[in-house]
Design a protein around this motif. Structure first.
Motif, PDB file in Angstrom:
ATOM      1  N   MET A   1       0.917  -1.177   0.028  1.00  0.00           N
ATOM      2  CA  MET A   1       0.089   0.055  -0.039  1.00  0.00           C
ATOM      3  C   MET A   1       0.915   1.197   0.029  1.00  0.00           C
ATOM      4  SD  MET A   1      -3.115  -1.050   2.449  1.00  0.00           S
ATOM      5  CE  MET A   1      -3.955   0.469   2.324  1.00  0.00           C
ATOM      6  N   LYS A   2       1.854   1.490   0.763  1.00  0.00           N
ATOM      7  CA  LYS A   2       2.867   2.457   0.564  1.00  0.00           C
ATOM      8  C   LYS A   2       3.440   2.676  -0.638  1.00  0.00           C
ATOM      9  CE  LYS A   2       5.422   1.150   4.302  1.00  0.00           C
ATOM     10  NZ  LYS A   2       6.665   1.198   5.216  1.00  0.00           N
ATOM     11  N   MET A   3       3.767   1.503  -1.224  1.00  0.00           N
ATOM     12  CA  MET A   3       4.351   1.528  -2.758  1.00  0.00           C
ATOM     13  C   MET A   3       3.365   2.069  -3.798  1.00  0.00           C
ATOM     14  SD  MET A   3       6.673  -1.030  -4.730  1.00  0.00           S
ATOM     15  CE  MET A   3       5.315  -2.414  -4.891  1.00  0.00           C
ATOM     16  N   GLY A   4       1.907   1.826  -3.582  1.00  0.00           N
ATOM     17  CA  GLY A   4       1.068   1.988  -4.496  1.00  0.00           C
ATOM     18  C   GLY A   4       0.961   3.550  -4.159  1.00  0.00           C
ATOM     19  N   PHE A   5       0.737   4.171  -3.059  1.00  0.00           N
ATOM     20  CA  PHE A   5       0.545   5.526  -2.656  1.00  0.00           C
ATOM     21  C   PHE A   5       1.877   6.091  -3.311  1.00  0.00           C
ATOM     22  CE2 PHE A   5       1.150   9.390  -0.088  1.00  0.00           C
ATOM     23  CZ  PHE A   5      -0.028   9.929  -0.382  1.00  0.00           C
TER      24      PHE A   5
END
Length: 80
Positions: free
Chosen positions: A20-24
């Motif tokens: 999720m951090k990478m997607g953000f």
């Protein structure tokens, strides 16, 4: 590009929160780029120059990056 083997222990991939951090982060970068293009053209069309132009384009870039990054993080979290 292969992921180094010592980043994740025991052959496991990244956690859902890491994804999720990478997607953000990816969504934030894409949103910033699109905000620079669309915000820049619209500010120039309105006749803004100098400091007003920079402030307006910067605001549009942060808003676009935050919005698109949030939706990318949510979409990545749904896929986990």
């Amino acid at each position: 590009m292969p992921v180094p083997s010592n980043v994740y222990s025991h052959g496991q991939g990244p956690s859902c929160f890491d994804r999720m951090k990478m997607g953000f982060g990816i969504g934030f970068c894409v949103g910033m780029a699109s905000g620079a293009l669309f915000g820049g053209f619209s500010a120039l069309r309105y006749g803004l120059r100098g400091r007003e132009l920079i402030n307006n384009v910067g605001k549009v870039m942060l808003q676009g990056g935050g919005t698109f990054g949030t939706f990318m993080a949510i979409g990545t979290g749904i896929r986990c």
